[in-house]
Structure formats: structure tokens, C-alpha cells
Motif scaffolding. Structure first.
Motif, short mmCIF file in Angstrom:
data_model
loop_
_atom_site.label_atom_id
_atom_site.label_comp_id
_atom_site.label_asym_id
_atom_site.label_seq_id
_atom_site.Cartn_x
_atom_site.Cartn_y
_atom_site.Cartn_z
N LYS A 46 24.42 56.73 29.82
CA LYS A 46 23.60 57.28 28.85
C LYS A 46 22.47 55.60 28.26
O LYS A 46 22.80 54.78 28.63
CB LYS A 46 24.31 57.79 27.62
CG LYS A 46 25.04 56.58 26.95
CD LYS A 46 25.67 57.33 25.72
CE LYS A 46 26.59 56.11 24.96
NZ LYS A 46 27.30 56.97 23.91
N SER A 48 21.07 53.25 25.81
CA SER A 48 21.53 52.60 25.12
C SER A 48 20.55 51.06 24.85
O SER A 48 19.95 50.78 25.86
CB SER A 48 22.91 52.14 24.96
OG SER A 48 23.31 51.51 26.27
N CYS A 49 20.68 50.44 23.78
CA CYS A 49 20.02 49.24 23.69
C CYS A 49 21.04 48.30 22.90
O CYS A 49 21.43 48.71 21.78
CB CYS A 49 18.82 49.43 22.68
SG CYS A 49 17.79 47.84 22.54
N GLN A 50 21.29 47.14 23.56
CA GLN A 50 21.89 45.96 22.84
C GLN A 50 21.14 44.81 22.53
O GLN A 50 20.25 44.42 23.32
CB GLN A 50 23.14 45.63 23.94
CG GLN A 50 24.05 46.56 24.19
CD GLN A 50 25.53 46.21 25.10
OE1 GLN A 50 25.25 45.02 25.22
NE2 GLN A 50 26.37 46.94 25.21
N THR A 61 17.42 53.13 16.26
CA THR A 61 16.60 54.13 16.87
C THR A 61 15.09 53.67 16.63
O THR A 61 14.11 54.26 17.19
CB THR A 61 16.68 55.48 16.32
OG1 THR A 61 16.60 55.05 14.53
CG2 THR A 61 18.19 56.04 16.50
N GLN A 82 20.67 51.13 30.40
CA GLN A 82 21.05 50.15 29.33
C GLN A 82 20.02 48.96 28.94
O GLN A 82 19.52 48.44 30.18
CB GLN A 82 22.43 49.46 29.52
CG GLN A 82 22.88 48.70 28.23
CD GLN A 82 24.28 48.01 28.44
OE1 GLN A 82 25.28 48.53 28.64
NE2 GLN A 82 24.26 46.44 28.41
#
Length: 267
Positions: A46, A48-50, A61, A82
Motif C-alpha cells: 500500500k 505510505s510515506c516515511q 496526509t 513506499q
């Protein structure tokens, strides 16, 4: 796949007039410098952002890289990724770090998934995300107008100089910097002034945000004074602040400025 997203400085910045859409027309020269974030994309179940390194204020967001990914995914069948950002470019410093991250993400997606986007097409996507974002697609010195997103190529090479950047522990709001600023057309356009020798920039190039920002944050004005005292040929606040850069003819160290600020040498 990863990329090193560099910062920019503004060699002069004139805020010319208020636009009907609420933005301002301006003229500036964007110049890329060697101060980098790292942007990485990897296949994932999925999206996502780190974020690693410097913290980014606000909700995840609202992250500009997530917005860039969603913008491209809306038009292309791209699998979930990712997004990993290693933040090194100071935030709230007038250096375009977030815009650079988003622009380099667009270029990464174009390369990894063979989207076939042209430079112009990538710039058009980037313009949706922020006024200076499109600059980082070509990532070359330009004379920028309108909201800072329309470009004309210029011949400018500062590689023979040493650029030092000082970032005080101050976050300047761009909205606040615009607050009391009075737009005005300059007597001589920046595109002409930038062709003068660097030794003449001090009396010719300006940043219209300095008056407003310096009045609220006098410590930033003192940094500029100290840089000139240290022998800088030219010093200016970048963008709406809070960082100040200086151009030196020789390598320097500035231990007094290092006490209370981040100092980046030869960027």
C-alpha cells in the motif's frame, strides 16, 4: 530507486504585484545548490510515506510527496509504493526542500515506470504542487517570473565561488512574510542585473522579503551583516527566509555563526 533532491537559493527576489487569484507576480533567479534530501521509492502493498532525519511539521496526509504520487497515479496505472524521505534540507528556510522532493519523486516515477513524460509534462504536474516545484525538473539556473513557475534560461555559473548557507533556529511563515509587503516594479529588472559581476550584486540585487522578515527577526539581519564582515562578496536571504547565503571568493570557516545556527559550507 532513489534520487538526491537538492535545494535552491534565490539570487534576488522582487515581488512585483498582487494577482487576481490571490498570488503574487515576482521575478527571481533560482540557482541549485549542493544540499540534499534523499527520496526513495520501493514497491509496497500500500502507499505510505516515511520521514527520517529532520521532522516535517503538519499531517502526513499533507506531505507534498504523497500529493505528487497521488497526482501521477491518478493518470497512470502505477502500483503502490513506499515513499521514504531522508530530510537534510532545513524546513522553513526558503530553500525549496519540499518542492525539490516532490519534483524528484515525479522524475523517479517517470523513470521507474517508463511513463514517457516529457520535461514539459513533468513541469506541468509540478506546477500544480507549488510555485517553485517546477524549477527542480530541469534543475538549472533560471530567471523565474509570474508565481515563480515560468522560466527563462540564463547563463550563470558560480562554481568558482564558495557558497555558505546559514540557517538560524527560526521558522519564517511565507504567508506572514507576504503580510505587510508592498509589491512594486523595480527600476531595473533582475534579468539585467544578474548579468553584472558578482562584486556588484551587493548594491544591485535585493530580496523584497528582507524588510518584513528582518523587522520581525533581527537575528537574521545580523547574520547577513556578519557574513559581509567575514568577507562575503554577496549575501542575501533566500526566498521568504529564514536562511541566509553568502558567496565567498575563498573557502572560509565561521565558528561564531556555528554557535547558534546551522552552517553549511561550499554548497
Amino acid at each position: 530507486m532513489l534520487a538526491f533532491a537538492n535545494a535552491k537559493i534565490n539570487l534576488g527576489l522582487n515581488v512585483i504585484e498582487k494577482r487576481a487569484d490571490g498570488y503574487h507576480n515576482l521575478e527571481t533567479v533560482f540557482y541549485p545548490v549542493r544540499l540534499y534530501d534523499v527520496v526513495e521509492i520501493t514497491d509496497a502493498a500500500k502507499v505510505s510515506c516515511q520521514i527520517r532525519g529532520i521532522d516535517i511539521p503538519g499531517e502526513m496526509t499533507d506531505n507534498i510527496c504523497l500529493k505528487a504520487f497521488n497526482l501521477i497515479q491518478k493518470d497512470f496505472d502505477i502500483p503502490a509504493q513506499q515513499l521514504t524521505l531522508l530530510k537534510h534540507i532545513p524546513v522553513g528556510a526558503g530553500l525549496g526542500g519540499g518542492s525539490a522532493d516532490a519534483a524528484f519523486l515525479i522524475k523517479l516515477l517517470n523513470t521507474k515506470f517508463k511513463l514517457g513524460l516529457t520535461i514539459t509534462a513533468m513541469e506541468d504536474y509540478a506546477r500544480i504542487l507549488g510555485a517553485d516545484c517546477a524549477f527542480f525538473i530541469r534543475n538549472e539556473p533560471v530567471f523565474a517570473t509570474e508565481k515563480g513557475d515560468r522560466f527563462a534560461a540564463i547563463s550563470l555559473d558560480l562554481s568558482g565561488y564558495f557558497i555558505v548557507l546559514v540557517k538560524p533556529p527560526v521558522h519564517v511563515s511565507t504567508a506572514a512574510a507576504f503580510g505587510t509587503l508592498q509589491p512594486a516594479f523595480p527600476e531595473t529588472g533582475l534579468k539585467e542585473l544578474i548579468q553584472l559581476p558578482v562584486s556588484e550584486w551587493r548594491k544591485s540585487l535585493k530580496n523584497d522579503f528582507e524588510h518584513t522578515v528582518f523587522s520581525k527577526y533581527p537575528e537574521i539581519a545580523r547574520i547577513k551583516e556578519q557574513l559581509y564582515h567575514a568577507g562575503a562578496k554577496f549575501a542575501l536571504m533566500s526566498g521568504s527566509g529564514s536562511s541566509v547565503f553568502a558567496i565567498f571568493e575563498q573557502a572560509v570557516t565561521l565558528p561564531q555563526l556555528e554557535k547558534d545556527n546551522q552552517v553549511f559550507y561550499n554548497i
